[in-house]
Design an enzyme around this catalytic site. Structure first.
Site, PDB file in Angstrom:
ATOM      1  N   GLN A  12       0.834  -1.227   0.000  1.00 47.08           N
ATOM      2  CA  GLN A  12       0.000   0.000   0.000  1.00 47.08           C
ATOM      3  C   GLN A  12       0.863   1.269   0.000  1.00 47.08           C
ATOM      4  N   ASP A  58      14.754  -9.926  -1.769  1.00 50.04           N
ATOM      5  CA  ASP A  58      14.030 -10.439  -0.609  1.00 50.04           C
ATOM      6  C   ASP A  58      14.798 -10.038   0.646  1.00 50.04           C
ATOM      7  N   LEU A  80      10.236   0.152   3.466  1.00 53.84           N
ATOM      8  CA  LEU A  80       8.829  -0.140   3.794  1.00 53.84           C
ATOM      9  C   LEU A  80       8.545  -1.637   3.841  1.00 53.84           C
ATOM     10  N   ALA A  81       9.373  -2.444   3.201  1.00 54.52           N
ATOM     11  CA  ALA A  81       9.080  -3.877   3.127  1.00 54.52           C
ATOM     12  C   ALA A  81       9.091  -4.496   4.518  1.00 54.52           C
ATOM     13  N   ALA A  82       8.129  -5.353   4.769  1.00 56.60           N
ATOM     14  CA  ALA A  82       8.046  -6.046   6.061  1.00 56.60           C
ATOM     15  C   ALA A  82       6.955  -7.105   5.981  1.00 56.60           C
ATOM     16  N   SER A  84       3.955  -7.335   7.531  1.00 59.41           N
ATOM     17  CA  SER A  84       3.345  -6.173   8.188  1.00 59.41           C
ATOM     18  C   SER A  84       2.045  -6.487   8.915  1.00 59.41           C
ATOM     19  N   GLU A 127       2.421   0.387  16.772  1.00 58.18           N
ATOM     20  CA  GLU A 127       2.379  -0.895  17.495  1.00 58.18           C
ATOM     21  C   GLU A 127       3.494  -0.978  18.538  1.00 58.18           C
ATOM     22  N   TYR A 149       5.370  -9.061  15.878  1.00 64.30           N
ATOM     23  CA  TYR A 149       5.562  -7.977  14.894  1.00 64.30           C
ATOM     24  C   TYR A 149       6.127  -6.736  15.585  1.00 64.30           C
ATOM     25  N   LYS A 153       9.683  -4.805  15.116  1.00 66.73           N
ATOM     26  CA  LYS A 153       9.742  -3.384  14.739  1.00 66.73           C
ATOM     27  C   LYS A 153      10.530  -2.572  15.773  1.00 66.73           C
ATOM     28  N   HIS A 179      -2.748   3.662   8.917  1.00 68.69           N
ATOM     29  CA  HIS A 179      -3.219   4.467   7.784  1.00 68.69           C
ATOM     30  C   HIS A 179      -3.736   3.531   6.704  1.00 68.69           C
ATOM     31  N   ARG A 184      -5.396  -0.743   0.701  1.00 70.88           N
ATOM     32  CA  ARG A 184      -5.029  -1.491   1.896  1.00 70.88           C
ATOM     33  C   ARG A 184      -5.210  -2.996   1.651  1.00 70.88           C
TER      34      ARG A 184
HETATM   35  P1  NAP Z   1       1.981  -3.875   3.017  1.00 75.01           P
HETATM   36  O1  NAP Z   1       0.923  -3.337   2.114  1.00 75.01           O
HETATM   37  O2  NAP Z   1       1.750  -5.157   3.731  1.00 75.01           O
HETATM   38  O3  NAP Z   1       3.330  -3.988   2.150  1.00 75.01           O
HETATM   39  C1  NAP Z   1       4.441  -4.704   2.632  1.00 75.01           C
HETATM   40  C2  NAP Z   1       5.481  -4.791   1.534  1.00 75.01           C
HETATM   41  O4  NAP Z   1       6.592  -5.576   2.025  1.00 75.01           O
HETATM   42  C3  NAP Z   1       4.985  -5.496   0.251  1.00 75.01           C
HETATM   43  O5  NAP Z   1       5.550  -4.862  -0.872  1.00 75.01           O
HETATM   44  C4  NAP Z   1       5.561  -6.900   0.406  1.00 75.01           C
HETATM   45  O6  NAP Z   1       5.755  -7.555  -0.818  1.00 75.01           O
HETATM   46  C5  NAP Z   1       6.906  -6.562   1.042  1.00 75.01           C
HETATM   47  N1  NAP Z   1       7.531  -7.722   1.672  1.00 75.01           N
HETATM   48  C6  NAP Z   1       6.999  -8.589   2.567  1.00 75.01           C
HETATM   49  N2  NAP Z   1       7.888  -9.538   2.909  1.00 75.01           N
HETATM   50  C7  NAP Z   1       9.020  -9.280   2.203  1.00 75.01           C
HETATM   51  C8  NAP Z   1      10.273  -9.907   2.093  1.00 75.01           C
HETATM   52  N3  NAP Z   1      10.584 -11.029   2.783  1.00 75.01           N
HETATM   53  N4  NAP Z   1      11.200  -9.376   1.269  1.00 75.01           N
HETATM   54  C9  NAP Z   1      10.919  -8.266   0.540  1.00 75.01           C
HETATM   55  N5  NAP Z   1       9.726  -7.627   0.585  1.00 75.01           N
HETATM   56  C10 NAP Z   1       8.794  -8.138   1.408  1.00 75.01           C
HETATM   57  O7  NAP Z   1       2.351  -2.797   4.145  1.00 75.01           O
HETATM   58  P2  NAP Z   1       2.053  -1.218   4.187  1.00 75.01           P
HETATM   59  O8  NAP Z   1       0.763  -1.001   4.858  1.00 75.01           O
HETATM   60  O9  NAP Z   1       2.349  -0.640   2.870  1.00 75.01           O
HETATM   61  O10 NAP Z   1       3.169  -0.750   5.241  1.00 75.01           O
HETATM   62  C11 NAP Z   1       4.470  -0.368   4.813  1.00 75.01           C
HETATM   63  C12 NAP Z   1       5.403  -0.439   6.003  1.00 75.01           C
HETATM   64  O11 NAP Z   1       4.958   0.437   7.032  1.00 75.01           O
HETATM   65  C13 NAP Z   1       5.517  -1.809   6.653  1.00 75.01           C
HETATM   66  O12 NAP Z   1       6.840  -1.951   7.112  1.00 75.01           O
HETATM   67  C14 NAP Z   1       4.573  -1.738   7.835  1.00 75.01           C
HETATM   68  O13 NAP Z   1       4.962  -2.642   8.833  1.00 75.01           O
HETATM   69  C15 NAP Z   1       4.761  -0.287   8.251  1.00 75.01           C
HETATM   70  N6  NAP Z   1       3.624   0.362   8.899  1.00 75.01           N
HETATM   71  C16 NAP Z   1       2.392   0.332   8.304  1.00 75.01           C
HETATM   72  C17 NAP Z   1       1.343   1.009   8.912  1.00 75.01           C
HETATM   73  C18 NAP Z   1      -0.030   1.031   8.287  1.00 75.01           C
HETATM   74  O14 NAP Z   1      -0.990   1.358   8.999  1.00 75.01           O
HETATM   75  N7  NAP Z   1      -0.165   0.731   7.003  1.00 75.01           N
HETATM   76  C19 NAP Z   1       1.561   1.733  10.101  1.00 75.01           C
HETATM   77  C20 NAP Z   1       2.836   1.764  10.637  1.00 75.01           C
HETATM   78  C21 NAP Z   1       3.867   1.091  10.030  1.00 75.01           C
HETATM   79  P3  NAP Z   1       4.584  -8.476  -1.483  1.00 75.01           P
HETATM   80  O15 NAP Z   1       3.717  -7.499  -2.236  1.00 75.01           O
HETATM   81  O16 NAP Z   1       5.338  -9.395  -2.359  1.00 75.01           O
HETATM   82  O17 NAP Z   1       3.858  -9.145  -0.372  1.00 75.01           O
HETATM   83  O1  G4F Z   2      -6.316  -3.784  10.912  1.00 73.80           O
HETATM   84  P1  G4F Z   2      -5.452  -4.507  11.871  1.00 73.80           P
HETATM   85  O2  G4F Z   2      -5.045  -5.871  11.499  1.00 73.80           O
HETATM   86  O3  G4F Z   2      -4.225  -3.551  12.140  1.00 73.80           O
HETATM   87  P2  G4F Z   2      -3.167  -3.446  13.334  1.00 73.80           P
HETATM   88  O4  G4F Z   2      -3.050  -4.716  14.082  1.00 73.80           O
HETATM   89  O5  G4F Z   2      -3.513  -2.238  14.134  1.00 73.80           O
HETATM   90  O6  G4F Z   2      -1.802  -3.229  12.537  1.00 73.80           O
HETATM   91  C1  G4F Z   2      -1.707  -2.293  11.471  1.00 73.80           C
HETATM   92  O7  G4F Z   2      -1.353  -1.026  11.990  1.00 73.80           O
HETATM   93  C2  G4F Z   2      -0.067  -0.968  12.623  1.00 73.80           C
HETATM   94  C3  G4F Z   2       0.114   0.463  13.137  1.00 73.80           C
HETATM   95  O8  G4F Z   2      -0.444   0.568  14.428  1.00 73.80           O
HETATM   96  C4  G4F Z   2       0.991  -1.338  11.615  1.00 73.80           C
HETATM   97  F1  G4F Z   2       2.226  -1.261  12.187  1.00 73.80           F
HETATM   98  C5  G4F Z   2       0.744  -2.730  11.100  1.00 73.80           C
HETATM   99  O9  G4F Z   2       1.703  -3.012  10.077  1.00 73.80           O
HETATM  100  C6  G4F Z   2      -0.658  -2.785  10.488  1.00 73.80           C
HETATM  101  O10 G4F Z   2      -0.664  -1.951   9.341  1.00 73.80           O
HETATM  102  O11 G4F Z   2      -6.200  -4.602  13.289  1.00 73.80           O
HETATM  103  C7  G4F Z   2      -6.713  -3.476  13.949  1.00 73.80           C
HETATM  104  C8  G4F Z   2      -7.541  -3.935  15.146  1.00 73.80           C
HETATM  105  C9  G4F Z   2      -6.844  -4.963  16.026  1.00 73.80           C
HETATM  106  O12 G4F Z   2      -7.053  -4.647  17.383  1.00 73.80           O
HETATM  107  C10 G4F Z   2      -7.575  -6.267  15.705  1.00 73.80           C
HETATM  108  O13 G4F Z   2      -7.611  -7.217  16.766  1.00 73.80           O
HETATM  109  O14 G4F Z   2      -8.724  -4.553  14.665  1.00 73.80           O
HETATM  110  C11 G4F Z   2      -8.959  -5.713  15.424  1.00 73.80           C
HETATM  111  N1  G4F Z   2      -9.805  -6.649  14.667  1.00 73.80           N
HETATM  112  C12 G4F Z   2     -11.062  -7.042  15.014  1.00 73.80           C
HETATM  113  N2  G4F Z   2     -11.534  -7.926  14.119  1.00 73.80           N
HETATM  114  C13 G4F Z   2      -9.471  -7.266  13.525  1.00 73.80           C
HETATM  115  C14 G4F Z   2     -10.563  -8.073  13.172  1.00 73.80           C
HETATM  116  N3  G4F Z   2      -8.348  -7.195  12.775  1.00 73.80           N
HETATM  117  C15 G4F Z   2      -8.306  -7.926  11.626  1.00 73.80           C
HETATM  118  N4  G4F Z   2      -7.215  -7.834  10.851  1.00 73.80           N
HETATM  119  N5  G4F Z   2      -9.352  -8.761  11.246  1.00 73.80           N
HETATM  120  C16 G4F Z   2     -10.495  -8.862  11.989  1.00 73.80           C
HETATM  121  O15 G4F Z   2     -11.411  -9.591  11.646  1.00 73.80           O
END
Ligand code: NAP
Ligand code: G4F
Length: 348
Positions: A12, A58, A80-82, A84, A127, A149, A153, A179, A184
């Site tokens: 994303q 990778d 950004l890769a993780a 996640s 987190e 996770y 991090k 976000h 997403r």
């Molecule tokens: P995402 O949509 O899950 O994207 C993760 C990316 O990492 C994808 O491109 C995935 O590739 C790649 N990846 C996973 N495993 C890998 C590996 N072993 N080697 C190389 N690439 C790999 O996550 P996002 O929401 O964009 O988030 C970006 C970053 O911000 C992540 O590090 C996440 O933990 C962090 N973060 C996200 C949020 C949020 O709310 N979105 C908040 C705080 C921090 P594939 O497409 O091949 O799976």
């Molecule tokens: O959408 P979630 O899976 O996101 P979570 O766990 O907050 O993590 C995301 O945000 C983090 C930043 O704070 C990132 F670092 C991380 O990479 C990721 O992007 O879950 C949000 C909440 C949790 O409390 C979960 O238990 O929603 C609750 N939930 C309730 N029912 C659910 C569900 N979560 C998911 N995924 N699926 C459910 O059915």
């Protein structure tokens, strides 16, 4: 022309950041994983697939990371890769440590050895704060990770600071709160809800099964959050910043608002299912982005109600087009209903 490397360009944030940086005039390189089925739908959806340079890499393979940095010769690296998904980190704790934790060291070490002048962004996360908080969280709030996770991090967060202080690398932690967007992943709760609401409204699905409805999150809009990453790397000094909306809402509120958008009652359509509860969950997250506002001039514009509407309307629009025979790059048609997936939580 400045050059940039984005690890995880297929995700994303990677896709939105690539679009943002192309518009700024950067030459954009991004890493992707070799998979049996290619996964470029977000880049295609944003119509930037032909404008970015793709490098296979990778995070578990140091050689491929070194190659990616040598090939792209970047001025800035956005890491950004993780792995996640917090839920999956309980099922794959070792892999999450390798990818989400040690992966950071592999990238930083490659930068240190190849060109320590490269500026580095680490995707840190709210987190890190973990459980037990009830007030808004800033850069000074102590961390107490509550999942494999978050622990991985936290390691990445500290490696970033260690390379900044020890080797004078321009390395920043963006402590981003949740976000979301129509790009997403479907495993995350917001998109799981918006996609299910659209399908239920169109009669394709009958119910939505969720876990902990009381969990509260500070949900912002991903296209705005990627700008903050860039801003961090344009400052005079490297630093760490919270990026958030300063609001918090429960999963229940998200579901209620989402069903409101299509004129349905959430209580008639949502079932609580224990398989979606985590062994440990973070019940409350609310950020304080004062520092980012003051030093970066960043502030969020899209807040909760608007975010929910954007997501539901786009999923509705996609399913309507799909039903009328239109085909376009998109993830949902190939995603299984999650109740088909057998996990440890289901067996306890
Ligand atoms: P995402 O949509 O899950 O994207 C993760 C990316 O990492 C994808 O491109 C995935 O590739 C790649 N990846 C996973 N495993 C890998 C590996 N072993 N080697 C190389 N690439 C790999 O996550 P996002 O929401 O964009 O988030 C970006 C970053 O911000 C992540 O590090 C996440 O933990 C962090 N973060 C996200 C949020 C949020 O709310 N979105 C908040 C705080 C921090 P594939 O497409 O091949 O799976
Ligand atoms: O959408 P979630 O899976 O996101 P979570 O766990 O907050 O993590 C995301 O945000 C983090 C930043 O704070 C990132 F670092 C991380 O990479 C990721 O992007 O879950 C949000 C909440 C949790 O409390 C979960 O238990 O929603 C609750 N939930 C309730 N029912 C659910 C569900 N979560 C998911 N995924 N699926 C459910 O059915």
């Amino acid at each position: 022309m400045e050059r940039v490397l984005i690890t995880g360009i297929t995700g994303q944030d990677g896709a939105y950041l690539a679009k943002f940086l192309l518009e700024k005039g950067y030459e954009v390189y991004g890493t992707y994983r070799r998979l049996s089925t290619p996964n470029f739908w977000r880049l295609q959806y944003l119509e930037i697939f032909d404008s970015v340079n793709l490098i296979p890499a990778d995070l578990v393979d140091t050689t491929s990371i070194v190659e990616a940095i040598k090939i792209s010769e970047p001025d800035e690296v956005y890491h950004l890769a993780a792995q996640s998904f917090v839920g999956a980190s309980f099922e794959q704790p070792v892999g999450t440590g390798e990818i989400t934790g040690l992966g950071v060291t592999r990238v930083l070490e490659a930068i240190r050895q190849i060109n320590p002048n490269i500026r580095f962004y680490q995707a840190s996360t709210s987190e890190l704060y973990g459980r037990g908080n009830l007030t808004s969280l800033s850069e000074d709030t102590p961390f107490q990770p509550s999942s494999p996770y978050a622990a991985a991090k936290l390691y990445g967060y500290w490696l970033t600071r260690i390379y900044r202080e020890g080797y004078k690398i321009f390395a920043c932690n963006g402590i981003l709160f949740n976000h979301e967007s129509p790009l997403r992943g479907l495993e995350f709760v917001t998109r799981k809800i918006s996609n299910a609401v659209a399908k239920i409204a169109l009669g394709i699905e009958r119910e939505l099964r969720l876990g902990n409805l009381d969990a509260k999150r500070d949900w912002g809009y991903a296209p705005e959050y990627v700008e903050s990453m860039w801003l961090m790397l344009q400052q005079k000094e490297p630093d760490d910043y919270v990026i958030a909306t300063n609001e918090t809402h429960s999963v229940k509120e998200f579901a209620e608002k989402a069903f409101d958008v299509v004129g349905l009652d959430w209580q008639e359509n949502v079932k609580v299912d224990k398989r979606f509860f985590r062994p440990l969950d973070v019940n409350f997250l609310q950020g304080d982005y004062s520092k980012a506002k003051q030093k970066l001039g960043w502030r969020p514009k899209v807040k909760f109600d608007k975010l929910v509407k954007i997501m539901v309307k786009e999923d509705l629009d996609r399913w309507e087009k799909w039903q009328s025979g239109e085909r376009f790059p998109w993830d949902a048609p190939n995603y299984p209903t999650e109740t088909k997936i057998v996990t440890r939580a289901l067996r306890v």
